[in-house]
Design a protein around this motif. Structure first.
Motif, short mmCIF file in Angstrom:
data_model
loop_
_atom_site.label_atom_id
_atom_site.label_comp_id
_atom_site.label_asym_id
_atom_site.label_seq_id
_atom_site.Cartn_x
_atom_site.Cartn_y
_atom_site.Cartn_z
N SER A 1 0.83 -1.21 0.00
CA SER A 1 0.00 0.00 0.00
C SER A 1 0.86 1.26 0.00
N LYS A 2 2.13 1.14 -0.36
CA LYS A 2 3.06 2.28 -0.40
C LYS A 2 2.48 3.43 -1.21
N GLY A 3 2.60 4.64 -0.68
CA GLY A 3 2.09 5.81 -1.38
C GLY A 3 0.61 6.04 -1.17
N GLY A 4 0.00 5.35 -0.21
CA GLY A 4 -1.44 5.48 0.03
C GLY A 4 -1.76 6.20 1.32
N LYS A 5 -2.94 6.82 1.36
CA LYS A 5 -3.36 7.55 2.55
C LYS A 5 -4.88 7.70 2.55
N ALA A 6 -5.48 7.64 3.75
CA ALA A 6 -6.91 7.91 3.88
C ALA A 6 -7.18 9.38 3.58
N VAL A 7 -8.33 9.66 2.96
CA VAL A 7 -8.68 11.04 2.59
C VAL A 7 -9.94 11.44 3.35
N ASP A 8 -11.13 11.24 2.78
CA ASP A 8 -12.37 11.53 3.49
C ASP A 8 -12.67 10.43 4.50
#
Length: 241
Positions: free
Chosen positions: A38-45
């Motif tokens: 999941s590299k480069g991922g992030k939660a948004v809403d």
């Protein structure tokens, strides 16, 4: 195509028409990809209570040096304790990485692509139970004379919220193999182009502060040194007929 697990996609996107996209044969196989990340991922809403959506990409891919073809597995997961409700996954290519087809998904119209991207598909995931995941076979080409990135936003079915976004994250190598049958690329690595004069790379970093999404009215916004961009599609993506 590889022997990767095929997933039947339930439901449909908002638009009724779908584009016919040729599925290309590829040298790279799922077994070559190794672990997913999941590299480069992030939660948004913020997601609904008990829902935790993420995506993964292979830690490495292999690009055929003659055809420029490669295969990628994109996976969306619900790591929470409650079912997700209807969601969709977008698969978007940037720079030297062009997404030619995502099995079971619909091509995003050129006018609805984020600025700076060259291709994209929308996948109606429908609903993921707690602990479930769905994987999609992504057929792509990679111009090894350029850098290349891929982006995986996970949204509500209507596109009004983006719960998670992985990327645009690069695939690349600092050790090109122009004379080999294939070049292995690593997730999260900026590509060093093979072609002569490759020292002058396209600018793909934080200088592009805002990338508007044309008619769909979304934006991919730079998030500092990590080079992550968050997309929010406020209207459903139009489908090519």
């Amino acid at each position: 195509m590889s022997s990767r697990r095929r997933t039947t996609i339930a439901g449909s996107l908002v638009a009724a028409s779908f584009s016919a996209v040729m599925i290309l044969p590829f040298t790279a196989a799922a077994d070559d990809e190794g672990p997913q990340s999941s590299k480069g991922g992030k939660a948004v809403d913020e997601a609904p209570a008990g829902v935790e959506l993420t995506t993964t990409l292979p830690e490495k891919i292999s690009v055929d040096n003659a055809s420029q073809e490669t295969a990628i597995t994109a996976t969306v997961k619900n790591e929470g304790t409650e079912e997700s409700g209807e969601i969709r996954l977008l698969v978007v290519g940037f720079d030297g990485l062009t997404v030619n087809n995502v099995q079971g998904c619909s091509k995003i119209a050129e006018g609805d692509l984020p600025e700076g991207s060259n291709s994209g598909f929308a996948c109606a995931v429908d609903n993921l139970a707690a602990g479930d995941s769905k994987s999609y076979d992504v057929d792509a080409t990679y111009d090894l004379s350029k850098t290349g990135k891929i982006c995986l936003p996970v949204q509500t079915a209507s596109g009004d919220k983006t719960y998670w976004q992985q990327g645009p994250v690069p695939f690349g190598t600092t050790n090109p193999s122009p004379n080999a049958p294939a070049t292995p690329l690593l997730l999260g690595t900026d590509n060093q182009p093979v072609a002569p004069g490759g020292d002058e790379l396209p600018k793909t970093g934080a200088e592009r502060d805002v990338l508007p999404l044309g008619a769909a009215g979304a934006a991919l916004i730079a998030a500092g040194a990590a080079g992550l961009w968050w997309s929010q599609f406020r209207r459903p993506v139009r489908q090519e007929s």
